[in-house]
Every structure is written in structure tokens, then in C-alpha cells.
Design a protein around this motif. Structure first.
Motif: not given
Length: 739
Positions: A684, A710-716, A724, A726-727
Motif C-alpha cells: 500500500g 492498503y491494496s491487498n486487503r479488505d480490512d486493517v 473494516e 482497506n485504509h
């Protein structure tokens, strides 16, 4: 008179050659770059106990209250690794031969003080009359004392799982599934300083998730928490400190830190470890220092005083404070017995479980330090005794059989230091005596290790255990330093306040040899390198057998001119851990290595634009076949116009590290009195904007907003910090009022 004329003429030539460069601004940047490197190295070493805030406050305090070069306070520069012990000796020699300094630029005439060193220390030194013996009066304290108020607010804007709505019945069934307080982190701090001789202050802090003046806790949960239910600021600390009052060299009441010798017997608070490694790893004990940070780990609360006359000095201290712990109760045939299964050191009190551990036991420490110093030689003796109000009994495991358990622990040690000419010899020998330790039970296998816990059934005394280190630093030429140090910390050595040089944060069950070198082979070039070979003589939490490893470091830096500096750094660390390969015995130790290469350049565009570029590549591999890569690229741009009350700092960074093992630590500019060193992994980008504005002479505002996408996940995050999406967006604001 001849000396004065010579100095003035020399300074005129030097000033003309510098072409009227803004020295103060450049020096501030040099000091800031040094701080960044030290903090990043502390983070890379994985020292979770490192008090970054304490380190930052030391630098800021020196910037606001510079050290007088014509006093004995210059030793503080050695304590913070701003100058070496050899440079300190040359500084004192210059004063003895030529008299007190008259101009700051005289530093360039002191042997061993190159342009880079002068640039680093310029913001934290001054030249004035030595006022250490001036009489202190209430009128002077009221007239010349400095007051400062700092207020800070922090928050993650996205809602984390810990703050999601939940009903009382579900929370009672899962008491640690939610935070009880609000997501804001708040801090308020007041400090007073009179010429560095009288200091006072207090600190109030509430961490994110902790309850404040309002909360949504039901009566049922309040009853469950009982006396642990408390609102308001979670941490409250204060200090009153004085020094140079005749025979009283230093005295403190409230919160304070102690640091003696090489840190093996007693050293609380900030310690550089390998972050200060290089030409010398010799520590310079600070003695008694007041604690103004909000860190809740490893500090003293009580009173201490140092008395001195001639070559002798002595310190006595007493600490009595409540510490967090997990208390368990076991039934016996006669009664119930309480014991502590673990000490908590995070300082967080956000959930029901964390609140129940808050201030669970009382810790008392009493001790002292005696020192004798003449000419180039110094020797000291330190002793302290620790009591816990409830016995500490850990759950038996392979690796913790020699950890401290019981209620009483005694520590004592002797340290020495000899510095003369081109040589410095230093060392410390320490001993611990556990007055009540449970007999370690033999553990035959992992299953038994997890279930062999027995209820508390009494403690027995354990004999003494030892630890020691010795080192030598040689300076054969002005541009070359060598250091060799050997350490051997016994596997049964126990100390709750030990912070000596070593691999990791525990000075126990470890031996190793360190070789370091620093060289300046050509003008404006500097080489720093070290090799540390170490072995653990007992099991660790990650290795079910004695293990070994090494740590290699090389840094080459170059100053192109006063406005452009760059360095290239390589580090390789190899250690051992238990294998996780299904086809290999799970507790068979294997090697793993992390290599990292970093390039950093700082430069200026004109006088107002300060830029920095950083590129880092990390490679992690182990004998199981795991092979992870990570990289980090960033662009920093800071707009700092001269003679203007405002500034802006911006960063744009991209990173790609699929596995946590290949993570990269990147220091971020932050509001004053705060720090940020996130561990970046995943894929990201990270951006932030930091602004500062001085409304008038007494009031300054800071604000920062940052976002990680993040560009490779849907949660942090994970657990209660899960978001919930990607940021993640973080904000900080700080207001500083000086009088």
C-alpha cells in the motif's frame, strides 16, 4: 589578548568560507537526522521496552535548555551519544589549556570535533557564565523560571472493532471483547524549569480505549470491576527535582529514573543498546533524572538524593508504587493463597481484564550507589532490594525456569571506567540473589510444559547468580576508533531493572563478543561498522534449545556539502527459532536471517525547502524455505521558511512487504513531544501532512493527519483494533504554551 585576536581572525576566515550559510537551521536538521537514525535502530532491534518518548524529551529539553560549554554539564552530551568520551576529554583539555569558550565556533578548533559533530551539537550547547554556584532565591525562581503547558489529542478516525456496540449480557460473557472507553488519546503536561537547577512538573494521560469522565458502562459491569472502576486520567505522574545545591548534587521527589555504571545492576528508563553502537558502546550513567514522560514502564516513584564532596559521591533512593499484574487465587487445605502469574507492562487499561490487572500489587525498591572518581578513573558500587506485595509465580515452561519468581530480589554490582589518552576501559560485574524462588520442575515435553503448573505451594531461597561485561575502546588516530566488548550474563541472573548492552531486552542467559569500528577515511566521509556474535545459554520463548546468532552492520555516510548528506546502510541479523515445518520436528531449532539495505539522502532546495528520500529493501529467509521480500520508498518535503511562524511537512511513501517478517520501520515526523515509528507490511501507501504555526511568542499549534491505504486487503488490523476497510486514518493535534 593574542588568543582573542587569533580567535577573531580565525572565525572571520571560517565565516567567509561558509558564505553566510544559515548554520542554526542546518544544525537543527543534523540533530534531527541523528534522532531519526537512533529511533529507527531501536525499533529494528525489536526493543519493545525502549522508552522512545524519554529519548525524545531528552533531546527537546536540551534544545530548549542548552548545555553550557563552560560547565561540567557537557557530560550530558556523552550520555546521549552526541559526542564520544574521547571528544569530551578533548573538550576539557581545551578549556584547561585555553580557558573558557568565548564563541561557539571555537568548537571547530577542538581536536576530534569535525564539521558533522559541531553541526549536531550546536543546537544543544551555549556559552555563558557558569551559574552552578549561584544562590537560588524565590525572587529569581519567579522571575527567571520557565513555564510550559502541553496538551495533545490523538485518534484513529475509522471505527475499530473494540468500539463497536455490544449489549451487557454479551460483554459479561466475553469481558475482553470491547474497550470500555472512548477512542481518543489525551495528554496534558506542565513543566517548570529554573536554569536547569530546579525542575518540576506533572503529567496526565488517558490512552485510547480507556474510560474518561463519561462512559457507557452499566451498573453490572461497575459492580464486577469494584474498586478497579475508575474514570479520568489513567496515568498521573509528577516530579520535583533540584541539583547543584552545595553538597546536594541532585535530589528528586515523585517520578524519576536511575542509571548507573554500564546498566547491568541498575538502569531504568531509556537506553540506546545497539542504537548507540559503533566506535564505543560504553555507557555514561546519568544518575538521578526526573521523569516527565507518560511512559508507565520501569520507573521509580518516591524519593532519591545524591550527596557529594570531593572525589566521593553517594546516592540513596526509595521507590514505592503500584504495578499492573495478573493475580490468581488458589485454594489450599488451610486457606486461600494469592500469587501473581505475570507482570503487565503495557500501561493499557481498556478492557475489563486489563482494568482488573491495574495496580494489582505494590512494588517497593530501596538501594544506593557509591562512587569514587579521580582524574581519569571512576569506580562505583550499586545495590538495591525489591519487594513485591504478592509472590510472583510464573506458569512453568521450558524457557522461564530461571526467570525471577517470589517476593524478594537483591541486586548488587561494581562498575568501573578508565579513560586516558587514546584508551578507554570499562566494565561491570553484577550479582543477583533471589530470596524466594520456586524450585524449577523438570519439563520433559511440550505437552507437559503447558500443563505442569501447580498451585502455589511455597518458595525456597536460591543461591547467587552472576553477570558481567568488560570492554576496551582504542583511538589510534583522530579518524579511527576501535571497540571490543565481551559480555556473559548467567542464565540464573535476575534483575527487574537491568538495561545493559545485549541482544534483546533481557540481560540473562546470554554471552557474546562485540567488535565495532568507526573511521573517517577522507574528508566528509564516515564509516561505521560492527559485528556482534552472541549465543543464548538457555532456552528462549522461540527456541527450545540453547541457540546462537550474529548481527552485522555497515553504514557509509557522506556530506556533499552543508545542505546535502547521504548514507548507505546494510544490516544482517541471523538468529534461531523453532521450526514450524510439518515435516520437521516442530521444536527443532533452525536459523533465520533478515538482511536490509537502506539508502537515505537529505538535501535542500533553496533555503526554505528541505527534502529527504529513503529507499529500503528487506529480505527474510529461514531454513524451512520461507523467503520473504519487502521494500519501502518515500519522499519527504518540508517547507520551513526562515523568520516565518509556520511550516509544513509532507510525506508520500509506498511499501510492499507481504509478510510481517519482512516489515520495515520508518520514522515519521510528528507533533512536538511525540513520535511515530510504524512497522509497515502488506502492500500500500502511506501519506501524512504535518503543520506547525506559532500564533504568538508564547503559543504554538501542531496538527498532523496521516492515512495508510492498503491494496491487498479488505480490512486493517486484527482483534479489537480491526477496521473494516482497506485504509486507516490517524490524527494528532498539540498545543504548547510557554511562559
Amino acid at each position: 589578548m593574542k588568543r582573542l585576536v587569533f580567535i577573531i581572525l580565525s572565525l572571520f576566515v571560517v565565516s567567509f568560507a561558509k558564505a553566510q550559510i544559515a548554520i542554526d537551521t542546518l544544525s537543527t536538521e543534523a540533530l534531527n537526522n541523528l534522532l531519526i537514525e537512533q529511533v529507527e535502530r531501536l525499533a529494528e532491534d525489536g526493543d519493545e521496552d525502549a522508552d522512545y518518548e524519554d529519548l525524545l524529551e531528552n533531546y527537546i529539553f536540551l534544545c530548549e535548555n542548552p548545555v553550557n560549554l563552560n560547565s561540567e554539564e557537557t557530560m550530558r552530551l556523552v550520555e546521549l551519544h552526541l559526542i564520544s568520551v574521547f571528544q569530551y576529554e578533548e573538550l576539557q583539555k581545551y578549556r584547561r589549556f585555553y580557558g573558557n569558550f568565548m564563541f561557539l565556533d571555537e568548537l571547530e578548533m577542538v581536536e576530534g570535533f569535525d564539521e558533522q559533530t559541531v553541526a549536531i551539537i550546536r543546537p544543544v550547547v551555549c556559552i555563558e557564565k557558569d551559574q552552578s554556584k549561584d544562590k537560588i532565591t524565590l525572587n529569581k525562581m519567579a522571575r527567571y523560571g520557565k513555564h510550559q503547558l502541553v496538551g495533545r489529542y490523538e485518534q484513529v478516525l475509522e471505527r475499530q472493532q473494540g468500539y463497536a456496540p455490544i449489549d451487557d449480557s454479551t460483554l459479561l460473557a466475553k469481558p475482553n471483547s470491547r474497550y470500555l472507553g472512548s477512542p481518543q488519546k489525551l495528554q496534558f503536561k506542565y513543566t517548570y524549569n529554573y536554569r536547569n537547577k530546579i525542575r518540576a512538573g506533572f503529567t496526565l494521560e488517558k490512552d485510547a480505549g480507556e474510560m474518561f469522565f463519561t462512559d457507557k458502562v452499566s451498573d453490572t459491569i461497575r459492580a464486577l470491576l469494584g474498586k478497579q472502576y475508575q474514570r479520568g486520567f489513567d496515568f498521573v505522574g509528577f516530579h520535583l527535582y533540584a541539583k547543584d545545591l552545595g553538597i546536594v548534587k541532585a535530589a528528586v521527589l515523585g517520578d524519576y529514573q536511575l542509571a548507573f555504571g554500564q546498566g547491568l545492576t541498575l538502569w531504568s528508563g531509556m537506553s540506546f543498546g545497539k542504537a548507540g553502537a559503533g566506535s564505543s558502546v560504553m555507557k555514561q550513567g546519568r544518575g538521578i533524572t526526573p521523569k516527565g514522560s507518560a511512559s508507565e514502564y520501569a520507573f521509580m516513584r518516591g524519593a532519591a538524593v545524591t550527596l557529594g564532596a570531593g572525589a566521593f559521591s553517594g546516592t540513596i533512593f526509595y521507590s514505592n508504587r503500584l504495578v499492573d499484574a495478573n493475580i490468581s487465587v488458589t485454594d489450599t487445605l488451610e486457606s486461600e493463597a494469592e500469587f501473581v502469574s505475570s507482570l503487565q507492562e503495557t500501561g493499557y487499561h481498556r478492557t475489563i481484564g486489563e482494568l482488573q490487572d491495574r495496580h494489582a500489587i505494590r512494588q517497593q525498591i530501596v538501594g544506593g550507589h557509591l562512587a569514587f572518581a579521580i582524574a581519569h578513573f571512576e569506580v562505583g558500587y550499586t545495590a538495591h532490594h525489591t519487594w513485591l506485595s504478592v509472590p510472583l509465580e510464573l506458569k512453568p515452561s521450558h524457557y522461564n525456569q530461571f526467570y525471577f519468581q517470589g517476593q524478594r530480589l537483591s541486586n548488587q554490582g561494581v562498575d568501573f571506567k578508565y579513560v586516558k589518552g587514546k584508551y578507554a576501559v570499562f566494565g561491570e560485574m553484577a550479582m543477583s540473589f533471589n530470596h524466594g524462588t520456586k524450585t524449577p520442575e523438570p519439563v520433559e515435553g511440550p505437552t507437559q510444559a503447558q500443563t505442569a503448573f501447580r498451585p502455589f505451594d511455597g518458595l525456597r531461597a536460591q543461591g547467587p547468580a552472576y553477570a558481567g561485561l568488560i570492554g576496551l575502546t582504542v583511538k589510534p588516530a583522530g579518524y579511527l576508533n576501535f571497540t571490543i566488548m565481551y559480555r556473559d550474563y548467567g542464565k540464573a541472573y535476575q534483575n527487574l531493572y537491568s538495561n545493559a548492552f545485549g541482544e534483546g531486552s533481557r540481560n540473562q542467559g546470554q554471552r557474546g563478543i562485540y567488535l565495532g569500528v568507526e573511521a573517517a577515511p577522507a574528508p566528509y566521509w564516515n564509516i561505521l561498522a560492527y559485528a556482534d556474535q552472541f549465543q543464548f545459554t538457555w532456552l528462549t520463548s522461540q527456541v527450545n534449545a540453547p541457540s546462537r546468532g550474529h548481527d552485522y552492520y555497515l553504514r557509509v555516510s557522506h556530506s556533499f556539502n552543508r545542505r546535502t548528506q547521504a548514507y548507505l546502510q546494510f544490516r544482517s541479523k541471523t538468529k534461531m527459532k523453532n521450526s514450524t515445518d510439518a515435516f520437521v520436528f516442530s521444536h527443532y531449532p533452525i536459523f533465520y536471517t533478515k538482511n536490509a539495505v537502506r539508502f537515505n539522502i537529505n538535501y535542500q532546495l533553496g533555503w526554505d525547502i528541505h527534502c529527504a528520500n529513503k529507499a529500503e529493501y528487506a529480505h527474510y529467509r529461514n531454513d524451512d524455505g520461507s523467503n520473504e521480500h519487502g521494500y519501502f520508498l518515500c519522499q519527504d518535503i518540508a517547507y520551513k521558511p526562515e523568520n516565518k511562524p509556520y511550516s509544513l511537512t509532507f510525506r508520500y511513501a509506498i511499501f510492499d512487504a507481504k509478510d510481517y517478517n519482512a516489515r520495515i520501520y520508518a520514522y515519521e515526523n510528528d507533533v512536538l513531544y511525540s513520535f511515530s515509528v510504524p512497522a509497515l507490511y502488506g502492500k500500500g501507501m502511506r501519506v501524512y501532512l504535518l503543520g506547525k504555526v506559532k500564533l504568538f511568542n508564547a503559543l504554538t499549534l501542531y496538527a498532523r493527519i496521516g492515512r495508510t491505504i492498503y491494496s491487498n486487503r479488505d480490512d486493517v488490523g486484527s482483534g479489537l483494533t480491526l477496521i473494516e476497510g482497506n485504509h486507516k486514518t490517524d490524527v494528532k493535534a498539540e498545543i504548547i504554551w510557554k511562559l
